[in-house]
Write a protein that holds these residues in place. Sequence first.
Motif, short mmCIF file in Angstrom:
data_model
loop_
_atom_site.label_atom_id
_atom_site.label_comp_id
_atom_site.label_asym_id
_atom_site.label_seq_id
_atom_site.Cartn_x
_atom_site.Cartn_y
_atom_site.Cartn_z
N GLY A 16 39.62 38.92 37.11
CA GLY A 16 38.45 38.94 38.00
C GLY A 16 38.59 38.08 39.24
N THR A 17 39.70 37.35 39.34
CA THR A 17 39.92 36.49 40.50
C THR A 17 40.59 37.28 41.63
N SER A 39 29.01 28.01 40.27
CA SER A 39 29.76 29.18 39.82
C SER A 39 31.03 28.68 39.17
N PHE A 40 31.84 29.64 38.72
CA PHE A 40 33.17 29.32 38.21
C PHE A 40 34.08 29.09 39.42
N ASP A 111 30.23 38.21 43.94
CA ASP A 111 30.97 37.91 42.72
C ASP A 111 30.04 38.30 41.57
N ALA A 113 31.03 38.87 38.47
CA ALA A 113 31.82 38.69 37.24
C ALA A 113 30.96 38.74 35.98
N HIS A 114 29.71 38.30 36.09
CA HIS A 114 28.82 38.24 34.91
C HIS A 114 27.92 39.47 34.80
N SER A 135 34.66 40.67 36.29
CA SER A 135 35.70 40.10 35.43
C SER A 135 35.58 40.73 34.06
N LYS A 140 33.85 37.78 28.42
CA LYS A 140 32.77 38.56 29.05
C LYS A 140 32.19 39.60 28.10
N TYR A 269 27.96 25.18 31.35
CA TYR A 269 28.46 26.22 32.26
C TYR A 269 27.38 26.52 33.28
C1 PLP Z 1 31.55 33.81 38.31
C2 PLP Z 1 32.99 34.08 38.03
N1 PLP Z 1 33.78 34.48 39.04
C3 PLP Z 1 35.08 34.77 38.83
C4 PLP Z 1 35.67 34.64 37.60
C5 PLP Z 1 37.13 34.90 37.45
O1 PLP Z 1 37.41 35.91 36.54
P1 PLP Z 1 38.78 35.95 35.74
O2 PLP Z 1 38.75 34.82 34.74
O3 PLP Z 1 38.77 37.28 35.08
O4 PLP Z 1 39.89 35.79 36.72
C6 PLP Z 1 34.88 34.24 36.52
C7 PLP Z 1 35.51 34.16 35.19
O5 PLP Z 1 35.35 33.53 34.29
C8 PLP Z 1 33.51 33.93 36.72
O6 PLP Z 1 32.73 33.51 35.73
#
Ligand code: PLP
Length: 324
Positions: A16-17, A39-40, A111, A113-114, A135, A140, A269
């Motif tokens: 997801g990155t 965020s992450f 983003d 991802a969630h 992601s 997930k 988190y």
């Molecule tokens: C908000 C957010 N963005 C991006 C990512 C990145 O995804 P990945 O771990 O699949 O590279 C995550 C993953 O945990 C995420 O929670």
Amino acid sequence: MCEYLKVPYISLFTNGTLPLITSLQALRITGEVITTPYSFVATTHSLWWNGIKPVFVDIDPKTGNLDPNRIEAAITPQTTAIMPVHVYGCPCRTKEIQDIADKYGLKVIYDAAHAFGVEVDGKSILNEGDVATLSFHATKVYNTIEGGALVMHDAKMKQRIDYLKNFGFANEVEVVAPGINSKMDEIRSAYGLINLKQVNQSIEARHQVAIQYREALKDVPGITVWNDIPGVRHNYSYFPIFVDEKAYGISRDELYFKMRDHQVWGRRYFYPLISTFSTYRGLESARPDNLPNAYRMASTVICLPMHHELTRDDIQRVLDVIIR
Ligand SMILES: Cc1ncc(COP(=O)(O)O)c(C=O)c1O
């Protein structure tokens, strides 16, 4: 996948990155991008990897998402895009964000991802903005072990992204762009197809877990839980609770470590905030007084264990530690 998610075009990635990094390349984003510290780290790292300066804007304390009311004040002549996150799958205020983007000629990269499967009034949240990323990491709600995707509106963008994720190859002999290798492999695709068949049951099972958590915790002094938003199809990826130390009696960290002592693995988190990490803390926008809501949320949140296979006994074990 397009059918399930109700989106016109999708491109699959190895995580997801890389769709974040690749979409910034495809949209030719430069200069400064307005984003959230809550965020992450991958959200902001994707900017750094493109030589873009992140500009942190505070969050809406009701949702954890970028606060549209604070975006305009952070726009400078260098701003080229906004990168909000649908935190915990809770939809951003997309209309307000798009209005600002249109007014200043900015791109919007969500983003998401969630936000797998999240809908507002029957429409996928993934269709908002210029592109949205997903992601499919093992943690997930829908996963391919590692994996991810980019959702876009038109075939031209899909073509460009598909070139970029495969070294820039247009055909056997032509390389049309300095691409990278971030395509999803066949094994994970096959795994993903199987998972797609059970994701609805998984979301519904998580919904039942959320109902039980919510019911048991709603009257515990000092613990705040969020309710579903009318008109939103949630995916129950996460179940955040917020601890008010004074009213609850012990701090978030004390509760977190107490849970660990009982082998209950919650997660702080998102804590610490991205803006506190060494790469970013020197930025003007990373100052704590610029981000009071994000600091408050990061210091009070715990995401409770959430999985479609949690049993009533598992849920009770979690609750017993929280409800003393
Ligand atoms: C908000 C957010 N963005 C991006 C990512 C990145 O995804 P990945 O771990 O699949 O590279 C995550 C993953 O945990 C995420 O929670």
